[in-house]
Enzyme design. Structure first.
Site, PDB file in Angstrom:
ATOM      1  N   GLU A 113       0.435  12.027   7.154  1.00  0.00           N
ATOM      2  CA  GLU A 113       0.939  10.803   7.778  1.00  0.00           C
ATOM      3  C   GLU A 113       0.056   9.631   7.382  1.00  0.00           C
ATOM      4  O   GLU A 113      -1.144   9.798   7.129  1.00  0.00           O
ATOM      5  CB  GLU A 113       0.934  10.935   9.307  1.00  0.00           C
ATOM      6  CG  GLU A 113       1.784  12.072   9.840  1.00  0.00           C
ATOM      7  CD  GLU A 113       1.530  12.310  11.319  1.00  0.00           C
ATOM      8  OE1 GLU A 113       2.101  11.572  12.142  1.00  0.00           O
ATOM      9  OE2 GLU A 113       0.765  13.241  11.644  1.00  0.00           O
ATOM     10  N   LYS A 115      -2.273   6.612   7.966  1.00  0.00           N
ATOM     11  CA  LYS A 115      -3.241   6.313   9.021  1.00  0.00           C
ATOM     12  C   LYS A 115      -3.149   4.821   9.346  1.00  0.00           C
ATOM     13  O   LYS A 115      -3.666   3.978   8.611  1.00  0.00           O
ATOM     14  CB  LYS A 115      -4.649   6.682   8.581  1.00  0.00           C
ATOM     15  CG  LYS A 115      -5.692   6.547   9.684  1.00  0.00           C
ATOM     16  CD  LYS A 115      -7.050   7.053   9.207  1.00  0.00           C
ATOM     17  CE  LYS A 115      -8.063   6.970  10.332  1.00  0.00           C
ATOM     18  NZ  LYS A 115      -8.338   5.585  10.764  1.00  0.00           N
ATOM     19  N   ASP A 117      -3.830   1.314  10.802  1.00  0.00           N
ATOM     20  CA  ASP A 117      -5.072   0.645  11.192  1.00  0.00           C
ATOM     21  C   ASP A 117      -4.799  -0.226  12.414  1.00  0.00           C
ATOM     22  O   ASP A 117      -4.504  -1.419  12.306  1.00  0.00           O
ATOM     23  CB  ASP A 117      -5.592  -0.193  10.028  1.00  0.00           C
ATOM     24  CG  ASP A 117      -7.052  -0.598  10.227  1.00  0.00           C
ATOM     25  OD1 ASP A 117      -7.702  -0.060  11.146  1.00  0.00           O
ATOM     26  OD2 ASP A 117      -7.541  -1.452   9.473  1.00  0.00           O
ATOM     27  N   TYR A 222       2.476   9.370  17.310  1.00  0.00           N
ATOM     28  CA  TYR A 222       2.213  10.449  16.362  1.00  0.00           C
ATOM     29  C   TYR A 222       1.881  11.792  17.000  1.00  0.00           C
ATOM     30  O   TYR A 222       1.620  12.772  16.287  1.00  0.00           O
ATOM     31  CB  TYR A 222       1.093  10.062  15.397  1.00  0.00           C
ATOM     32  CG  TYR A 222      -0.193   9.592  16.051  1.00  0.00           C
ATOM     33  CD1 TYR A 222      -0.994  10.443  16.801  1.00  0.00           C
ATOM     34  CD2 TYR A 222      -0.630   8.284  15.886  1.00  0.00           C
ATOM     35  CE1 TYR A 222      -2.166  10.016  17.382  1.00  0.00           C
ATOM     36  CE2 TYR A 222      -1.805   7.830  16.446  1.00  0.00           C
ATOM     37  CZ  TYR A 222      -2.568   8.706  17.198  1.00  0.00           C
ATOM     38  OH  TYR A 222      -3.735   8.271  17.778  1.00  0.00           O
ATOM     39  N   LYS A 311     -10.060   8.472   4.205  1.00  0.00           N
ATOM     40  CA  LYS A 311     -10.245   7.028   4.308  1.00  0.00           C
ATOM     41  C   LYS A 311     -10.190   6.392   2.926  1.00  0.00           C
ATOM     42  O   LYS A 311     -10.901   6.806   2.015  1.00  0.00           O
ATOM     43  CB  LYS A 311     -11.598   6.701   4.983  1.00  0.00           C
ATOM     44  CG  LYS A 311     -11.770   7.285   6.372  1.00  0.00           C
ATOM     45  CD  LYS A 311     -10.797   6.693   7.368  1.00  0.00           C
ATOM     46  CE  LYS A 311     -11.139   5.273   7.725  1.00  0.00           C
ATOM     47  NZ  LYS A 311     -12.361   5.110   8.528  1.00  0.00           N
ATOM     48  N   CYS A 405     -12.986 -38.298   8.485  1.00  0.00           N
ATOM     49  CA  CYS A 405     -11.960 -37.671   7.644  1.00  0.00           C
ATOM     50  C   CYS A 405     -12.280 -37.908   6.170  1.00  0.00           C
ATOM     51  O   CYS A 405     -12.550 -39.053   5.782  1.00  0.00           O
ATOM     52  CB  CYS A 405     -10.587 -38.241   7.978  1.00  0.00           C
ATOM     53  SG  CYS A 405      -9.259 -37.662   6.895  1.00  0.00           S
ATOM     54  N   CYS A 408      -9.120 -40.449   4.912  1.00  0.00           N
ATOM     55  CA  CYS A 408      -8.892 -41.808   5.429  1.00  0.00           C
ATOM     56  C   CYS A 408     -10.092 -42.396   6.150  1.00  0.00           C
ATOM     57  O   CYS A 408     -10.036 -43.545   6.623  1.00  0.00           O
ATOM     58  CB  CYS A 408      -7.682 -41.812   6.360  1.00  0.00           C
ATOM     59  SG  CYS A 408      -7.967 -40.975   7.946  1.00  0.00           S
ATOM     60  N   CYS A 423      -8.304 -34.918  12.239  1.00  0.00           N
ATOM     61  CA  CYS A 423      -8.115 -36.339  12.001  1.00  0.00           C
ATOM     62  C   CYS A 423      -6.937 -36.763  12.862  1.00  0.00           C
ATOM     63  O   CYS A 423      -5.835 -36.225  12.720  1.00  0.00           O
ATOM     64  CB  CYS A 423      -7.826 -36.588  10.518  1.00  0.00           C
ATOM     65  SG  CYS A 423      -7.336 -38.298  10.181  1.00  0.00           S
ATOM     66  N   CYS A 428      -2.764 -41.055   8.276  1.00  0.00           N
ATOM     67  CA  CYS A 428      -3.675 -40.479   7.278  1.00  0.00           C
ATOM     68  C   CYS A 428      -2.859 -40.038   6.065  1.00  0.00           C
ATOM     69  O   CYS A 428      -1.905 -39.267   6.196  1.00  0.00           O
ATOM     70  CB  CYS A 428      -4.411 -39.280   7.870  1.00  0.00           C
ATOM     71  SG  CYS A 428      -5.412 -38.379   6.649  1.00  0.00           S
TER      72      CYS A 428
END
Length: 675
Positions: A113, A115, A117, A222, A311, A405, A408, A423, A428
């Protein structure tokens, strides 16, 4: 009394119907009614429950949206320990595992199966009804997260059979949900999640279930917890089939393998193809199938001897951070981006990676000139894991965000509760150009020939300032720009004119309203039908729409309440831009035809239509376009260079069409389209 009994009967009936609809839609990926019918019954049930709170049952489908925030998670003692698995990291480890199994139990069949995460969870059902959900914790004691698990659509609140049973599985965040969540967090100035697993775990450990409900999590179950023989099960594969029958979602990519060589072939295949999945996996779980053999093999103090987890090796690469650039998005968020020496990782060459915000840079102590470790979070998003500090020469430069910024020069502001700097100047140039680029994009107004470079030219020439100015452009004004000839100007002018006819949802998405993506734009357009009606909607009215929450409602109301926006809307109307929904409503979708009620997967290169155009036309004919092939898939459209999805469709004996067959069914003339 009769009225009360009638209400109780109706609530029970609605619960049953909605569970059936939900099971077909979320678990089988095969909806049996239009969304409008589901929504109508859900609204009826919500109305009854609001007037009669005593009729809210624990397994009511209305409880998926999340309830009252919790103060703390209570502890749950697992009746049977949730053990971890021993790990394997290479072929030698797997062959050694097989040798030990065969020495103790003889020849066996394995079940392999994927795995997932995510976060291991346990679900407890009594008489078929979900009564408790918990985390793995330390294996012996976990945390009660029932309220959050109830919000996950693939977790049935009631099983297909009235069994008392504990099941175990993995709660995870699909890649598309992860990308959307981090995009939203970036926009809101919040720290992004490092990977889908952390995002899933963080979502399920929220004290407010409404937050978990908004994260679009999913589960794969599972295992049966405890004594599987009590349910007349002889093997792990029998148990998985039983879980399917109960309405729980298992992973269909599992495979029974008679030899360790078949196991290694399965491992090799998914090592190569895992990026095609819509969820992240970090390995393969291999289990002895037969329960009698499992019992014979037994357990160590920490893990079963009859299972092992292979893994995948984590792909992390080293490169150099050359510089840090700043960009200003269309909502004003200033984002630092790492400029890297190009390096190949997880299948692509990466030269840039978002650093998100100054707090993250400071926390990881990342400096310009550093040697850094790079990986892709969730195999998607490039991220810098760490700076290699012992490689520093002394020439590396610490980075500090500016106070103004970069575009601008307006003062940058950190909104309370956010980590990003913004900003706040609505004029802008960076924000205005990003808004224009979004407006003309394919999923928005789809104005062909107008891309990022042309927007830069138009803005620099002072021909456009906001999106409405696009509709003032003429062939003559376009010809004044560098490298725009008569033919190009004609094509662009025609494309702008054609975009005026777009349906309302395209316009709404193109406006870039905060929190209004492609799907929400369509929902709003379908519900209100006209821009005029939507502009007048209150937050309360918007939240009455099943899919719309408080955050989206407030964003829409705030957007349309500003004078600047109203000025732009009035100009768009004056220039003849359509403000009416032209699409098919859910109840109007066809129930007959070549795609009606079918789940369709598109794979390979299409030449007659773009992928988006094909998806749109198939869905307009009542089909559902999915991103992955499974037993639930009815039809696969295979274009040029179709890969693993085509192979899997052939293995599952799913109907396969070439692109021409799809075009014929859609009534599209490929030659005419290409002309």
């Amino acid at each position: 009394m009769d009225d009360v009994l009638e209400l109780e009967r109706r609530v029970a009936e609605l619960n049953k119907i909605l569970h059936e609809y939900g099971h077909a839609y979320y678990d089988l990926d095969a909806p049996i009614v239009p969304d409008s019918e589901y929504d109508a019954k859900m609204q009826e049930l919500l109305a009854i429950e609001e007037e009669h709170p005593d009729l809210i049952y624990p397994d009511s489908p209305t409880q998926r949206v999340g309830g009252t925030p919790l103060e703390v998670f209570s502890k749950v003692v697992h009746r049977y320990p949730m053990l971890s698995l021993a790990n394997a990291f290479n072929e030698a480890d797997l062959r050694d595992f097989d040798r030990r199994v065969q020495e103790a139990a003889g020849s066996v069949v394995y079940v392999c199966e994927l795995k997932i995460d995510g976060l291991a969870v346990s679900l407890q059902y009594e008489n078929g009804q979900l009564v408790q959900g918990s985390t793995r914790g330390d294996g012996a004691v976990g945390e009660d997260i029932t309220a959050n698990l109830r919000t996950i659509r693939s977790v049935p609140l009631r099983l297909q059979q009235p069994l008392t049973i504990e099941v175990r599985g993995e709660a995870y965040m699909p890649k598309r949900s992860f990308a959307k969540l981090n995009e939203d967090r970036d926009e809101a100035g919040e720290v992004p999640f490092a990977n889908p697993r952390n995002a899933a775990a963080g979502s399920l450990r929220q004290l407010d279930p409404k937050i978990a409900a908004s994260r679009n999590l999913a589960t794969f179950i599972y295992a049966v917890g405890g004594d599987a023989e009590a349910y007349n099960l002889d093997s792990h594969s029998d148990a998985l089939d039983k879980l399917d029958q109960l309405g729980l979602t298992t992973n269909e990519e599992r495979k029974r393998c008679a030899t360790i060589d078949e196991v290694l072939d399965y491992v090799a295949y998914w090592t190569e193809h895992r990026q095609a999945l819509d969820y992240e996996i970090d390995g393969i779980v291999i289990k002895v199938d037969n329960f009698e053999a499992q019992e014979q093999l037994g357990y160590t103090a920490k893990s079963p001897r009859w299972a092992i987890a292979y893994k995948f090796p984590a792909e992390e690469v080293r490169t150099k951070l050359i510089d840090i650039e700043l960009s200003v998005g269309r909502t004003g968020v200033v984002t630092p981006t790492a400029i890297l020496e190009p390096v190949r990782v997880a299948g692509t060459t990466v030269g840039r990676a978002s650093l998100h915000n100054e707090d993250l840079i400071r926390e990881k102590d990342i400096r310009i000139g550093d040697q850094v470790v790079l990986r892709k979070a969730g195999d998607i998003i490039p991220e810098i894991v760490l700076a290699i500090k012992d490689q520093r020469t002394g020439e590396e430069e610490p980075f500090h965000m500016p106070s103004n910024c970069p575009i601008c020069s307006s003062e940058l502001v950190r909104i309370e509760g956010e980590v990003a700097l913004r900003c706040m100047n609505p004029k802008c140039p960076a924000q205005m150009k990003e808004a224009l680029i979004h407006f003309v994009s394919r999923k928005a107004m789809n104005i062909e020939g107008v891309g990022e470079k042309l927007v830069e030219q138009l803005y620099a020439a002072n021909l456009v300032q906001d999106v409405s100015d696009l509709y003032t452009l003429t062939k003559e004004s376009l010809c004044t720009l560098e490298r725009i000839g008569d033919k190009s100007a004609t094509n662009i002018s025609n494309a702008i004119e054609q975009s005026k006819a777009n349906s309302l949802e395209k316009l709404l998405f193109g406006l870039g309203i905060r929190h209004v993506g492609e799907k929400v734009a369509r929902i709003l357009a379908e519900e209100y039908r006209t821009l005029d009606a939507l502009e007048k909607a209150t937050a309360e009215q918007l939240t009455n729409i099943f899919e719309i929450g408080d955050i989206v409602a407030d964003a829409v109301v705030t957007y349309f309440s500003t004078d600047e926006v109203q000025e732009v809307m009035n100009k768009l109307r004056a220039y003849g831009v359509n403000t009416v929904y032209k699409g098919v409503t859910r109840e109007e979708l066809p129930t007959t035809g070549p795609f009606a009620g079918k789940t369709v997967v598109l794979t390979g290169k299409l030449t007659g239509l773009t992928r988006g155009e094909a998806k749109e036309q198939i869905e307009a004919l009542g089909g559902t376009v999915s991103g992955s092939v499974s037993k639930k898939t009815d039809l696969v459209i295979a274009g040029e260079d179709a890969g693993s999805k085509l192979t899997k469709a052939e293995e599952l004996e799913i109907e396969i069409w070439d692109e021409q067959a799809m075009l014929d069914a859609l009534g599209v003339d490929k030659n005419e389209k290409n002309d």
